[in-house]
Design an enzyme around this catalytic site. Sequence first.
Site, PDB file in Angstrom:
ATOM      1  N   THR A 143       6.480  -2.922  11.293  1.00 31.96           N
ATOM      2  CA  THR A 143       6.138  -1.565  11.747  1.00 31.96           C
ATOM      3  C   THR A 143       4.654  -1.304  11.524  1.00 31.96           C
ATOM      4  OG1 THR A 143       6.777  -0.657   9.585  1.00 31.96           O
ATOM      5  CG2 THR A 143       8.440  -0.631  11.334  1.00 31.96           C
ATOM      6  N   ILE A 192       2.565   2.872   2.326  1.00 32.28           N
ATOM      7  CA  ILE A 192       3.878   2.754   2.951  1.00 32.28           C
ATOM      8  C   ILE A 192       4.714   1.694   2.245  1.00 32.28           C
ATOM      9  CG2 ILE A 192       5.081   2.126   5.076  1.00 32.28           C
ATOM     10  CD1 ILE A 192       2.743   3.345   6.622  1.00 32.28           C
ATOM     11  N   ARG A 221       1.261  -3.640  12.629  1.00 33.06           N
ATOM     12  CA  ARG A 221       0.530  -3.957  13.853  1.00 33.06           C
ATOM     13  C   ARG A 221       1.067  -5.270  14.405  1.00 33.06           C
ATOM     14  NH1 ARG A 221      -0.403   0.534  13.533  1.00 33.06           N
ATOM     15  NH2 ARG A 221      -2.385   1.685  13.571  1.00 33.06           N
ATOM     16  N   GLU A 253       0.562  -1.619  24.747  1.00 34.50           N
ATOM     17  CA  GLU A 253       1.452  -0.461  24.780  1.00 34.50           C
ATOM     18  C   GLU A 253       0.981   0.520  25.837  1.00 34.50           C
ATOM     19  OE1 GLU A 253       1.938   1.254  20.900  1.00 34.50           O
ATOM     20  OE2 GLU A 253       2.518  -0.637  19.978  1.00 34.50           O
ATOM     21  N   GLY A 283       0.823  -1.198   0.000  1.00 36.14           N
ATOM     22  CA  GLY A 283       0.000   0.000   0.000  1.00 36.14           C
ATOM     23  C   GLY A 283       0.855   1.244   0.000  1.00 36.14           C
ATOM     24  N   HIS A 312       7.267   2.088  19.507  1.00 38.32           N
ATOM     25  CA  HIS A 312       6.268   2.602  18.565  1.00 38.32           C
ATOM     26  C   HIS A 312       6.571   4.049  18.169  1.00 38.32           C
ATOM     27  CE1 HIS A 312       1.874   1.858  17.136  1.00 38.32           C
ATOM     28  NE2 HIS A 312       2.619   2.426  16.210  1.00 38.32           N
ATOM     29  N   SER A 370       0.160  -9.818  -1.104  1.00 35.24           N
ATOM     30  CA  SER A 370      -1.006  -9.643  -0.242  1.00 35.24           C
ATOM     31  C   SER A 370      -2.132 -10.433  -0.885  1.00 35.24           C
ATOM     32  CB  SER A 370      -1.381  -8.168  -0.058  1.00 35.24           C
ATOM     33  OG  SER A 370      -1.838  -7.621  -1.277  1.00 35.24           O
TER      34      SER A 370
END
Length: 323
Positions: free
Chosen positions: A237, A158, A239, A268, A156, A287, A177
């Site tokens: 980076t 990124i 989830r 977190e 996508g 994060h 994907s």
Amino acid sequence: MTKLRCVVLDDYQGVARSLADWTRIAPQVETEFLDTHITSTDALVEALAHSEIVVAMRERTPFPTALFARLPRLRLLVTSGMRNAAIDMEAAARHGVTVCGTASNSEPPTELTWALILGLARQMVPENAALRSGGPWQHTVGADLHGSRLGLLGLGKIGRKVARIGAAFGMEVVAWSQNLTPERAAEGGAVAAASKEELLETSNFVSVHLVLSDRTRGLIGEAELRRMRDSAYLVNTSRAAIVDQPALLRALGEGWIAGAGTDVFETEPLPLDDPLRTAPRLLALPHLGYVTRRNYEGYFTQAVEDIEAFLAEKPVRVLAGGR
């Protein structure tokens, strides 16, 4: 005139006040900034009970159905970014809460992805630790990026940026994907892998850039990690839940892969006793993917704009599913 109350949550660095002009809403809104994370639901309700407006940073604090039910005064919830899986949008609508977002830049997580890849490939953490502690001089041999294969799970916004940088390093870039076609892969600067398994088996570096969903949760488990080369590196980076965390710990502990880099965790801030804090072969960051000045200035400036527009009864950047 009685002012409305706004609480800005999870301002860990204590910078939200200085990165936007909150005086623009000061005549109508009293704003409080919280720099510590509230884990208890009861404590969160107590902190927000008298607030009509809340500004949330990404997905640091979930807003499930039960929380909306306990915050009857809440009318506007602003989240950084235009997507937040931690907010129950249907519950927000039922309780009359408008949910608005802000713009978010994809370059910072792209850059951090490469920081992790380069840090792993050249063993920067152990080499730096050795240098600072008087340890051995040059005690590791780095992995080359040039000529190696970069496997991207997700291509996508990124993923495409990561692909272009990989090509600039002289890497062969492949991607996979569930719905990726060869044509779309080529447009994104990659070759479509024949399957997820083929990508894992042949890549020297694997980087995750998928959205967390029912289809991607646990997508990389024990079977997938065992398919990777023992000299390969995994970077996440996106989830944490996309990669099965107990399986990842086993893979690192038993040397199924050469190492992993992660910037995301299922809980977190990461608990102090979490085994990921001391896992071998792991380069982990708290994060930081989106944590840059340009992103923060955009988040908080547009949060103020969202509040202004809401006060004028003309809300902007309303998220789908919100009121």
